[in-house]
Design a protein around this motif. Structure first.
Motif, mmCIF file in Angstrom:
data_model
loop_
_atom_site.group_PDB
_atom_site.id
_atom_site.type_symbol
_atom_site.label_atom_id
_atom_site.label_comp_id
_atom_site.label_asym_id
_atom_site.label_seq_id
_atom_site.Cartn_x
_atom_site.Cartn_y
_atom_site.Cartn_z
ATOM 1 N N GLN A 164 0.744 -1.260 -0.180
ATOM 2 C CA GLN A 164 -0.085 0.192 0.033
ATOM 3 C C GLN A 164 0.838 1.199 0.094
ATOM 4 N N GLY A 165 2.143 1.237 -0.256
ATOM 5 C CA GLY A 165 2.879 2.319 -0.289
ATOM 6 C C GLY A 165 4.164 2.245 -1.272
ATOM 7 N N ALA A 166 4.628 3.457 -1.599
ATOM 8 C CA ALA A 166 5.648 3.527 -2.656
ATOM 9 C C ALA A 166 6.339 4.653 -2.208
ATOM 10 N N VAL A 167 7.888 4.922 -2.624
ATOM 11 C CA VAL A 167 8.495 5.965 -2.384
ATOM 12 C C VAL A 167 9.265 6.337 -3.893
ATOM 13 N N VAL A 168 9.095 7.784 -4.307
ATOM 14 C CA VAL A 168 9.311 8.185 -5.526
ATOM 15 C C VAL A 168 10.118 9.428 -5.420
ATOM 16 N N ALA A 169 11.510 9.540 -6.112
ATOM 17 C CA ALA A 169 12.133 10.733 -6.347
ATOM 18 C C ALA A 169 12.504 11.094 -7.499
ATOM 19 N N GLN A 170 11.984 12.165 -8.050
ATOM 20 C CA GLN A 170 12.549 12.610 -9.432
ATOM 21 C C GLN A 170 12.058 11.345 -10.424
ATOM 22 N N GLY A 171 10.792 10.873 -10.231
ATOM 23 C CA GLY A 171 10.138 9.967 -11.153
ATOM 24 C C GLY A 171 10.853 8.653 -10.882
#
Length: 268
Positions: A164-171
């Motif tokens: 139920q989660g994700a970490v995204v940075a600069q796409g």
């Protein structure tokens, strides 16, 4: 009005709900998963003796059940099953092979077979689930783009009942939530901060949302002060989530923590 059973796991949510449940209620805990609710002697149960536990709830006049807090799948001891609970094993095993959401749906169905109404935590305390808006901070356009990307990833994960989660940075996706949970996801992201292609670019976002089609009476994702601390340790700019689909625990403390660490909180 019938009484309520709070089936409590670990974490802050059971303690918060214990303070707002109206009418008569009992605290229940699965053996091996003590709750954070203080000063109340719980009714303890094992999955291997589920039918006697359900019969006991009905005998106590329980008509409503709330599941709250984290629980891992217990190790089952075949020798402890009573005859009636053993008849439920094929249902549970088949569901467990499909994932957490399928398992929890089957658990709800079993409780409903005993005419026990399963209600969500947000029905007990609607303030736990914020509506749309930025609660604190100021997400940038780059943060919004990362949140969009993370939301798409979470929807894909949820469609196969993974997380139920994700970490995204600069796409770029730095981490996703799986069985170990949100804390493990953010710890992984903290260890891999150097994967951002532009060190001076967008710091990234953690996004949480229910799985597509999830029964929202049980296992809603949650955010609290500890989530903020771990997101800050991972170097992220903020936390975003699906408005109306995520529990915000200890709201005042969570907002204070986010403001102190310069993170935004955004119900999208």
């Amino acid at each position: 009005m019938s009484a309520t059973a709070l089936i409590a796991g670990t974490g802050a949510l059971p303690r918060l709900l214990a303070g707002v449940i109206s009418g008569d209620w009992v605290l229940c805990e699965m053996e091996g998963f003590p709750s954070s609710v203080p000063g109340i002697e719980p009714v303890r149960f094992r999955v291997e003796r589920l039918v006697p536990f359900l019969d006991g709830l009905v005998d106590r006049g329980i008509g409503r059940v709330i599941f709250a807090g984290a629980m891992r799948r217990p190790r089952l001891d075949p020798e402890l099953f009573d005859a009636r609970t053993a008849t439920l094993v094929p249902r549970l095993l088949q569901a467990m092979q499909s994932g957490d959401d399928a398992t929890l749906r089957e658990v709800i169905a079993i409780f409903e077979d005993w005419d026990l109404e399963v209600v969500g935590a947000d029905q007990i305390d609607p303030d736990l689930v914020p509506g749309p808006g930025v609660l604190t901070g100021n997400p940038t356009n780059a943060d919004a783009a990362d949140a969009d990307r993370a939301a798409a990833i979470v929807a894909a994960l949820g469609s196969v009942d993974i997380g139920q989660g994700a970490v995204v940075a600069q796409g770029l996706c730095l981490a996703v939530e799986a069985l170990p949970g949100t804390d493990a996801m953010l710890e992984f992201a903290a260890l891999h901060q150097g994967l951002r292609p532009n060190p001076d670019g967008a710091r990234g976002v953690v996004f949480k949302a229910p799985k597509p089609g999830q029964d929202r009476r049980i296992d809603l994702p949650s955010i609290g002060p500890e989530t903020v601390k771990r997101a800050a340790a991972a170097g992220l700019a903020g936390i975003a989530w699906e408005a109306g689909g995520v529990l915000l625990l200890d709201r005042a403390a969570t907002l204070a923590e986010a403001e102190a660490r310069g993170l935004f909180l955004w119900a999208r």
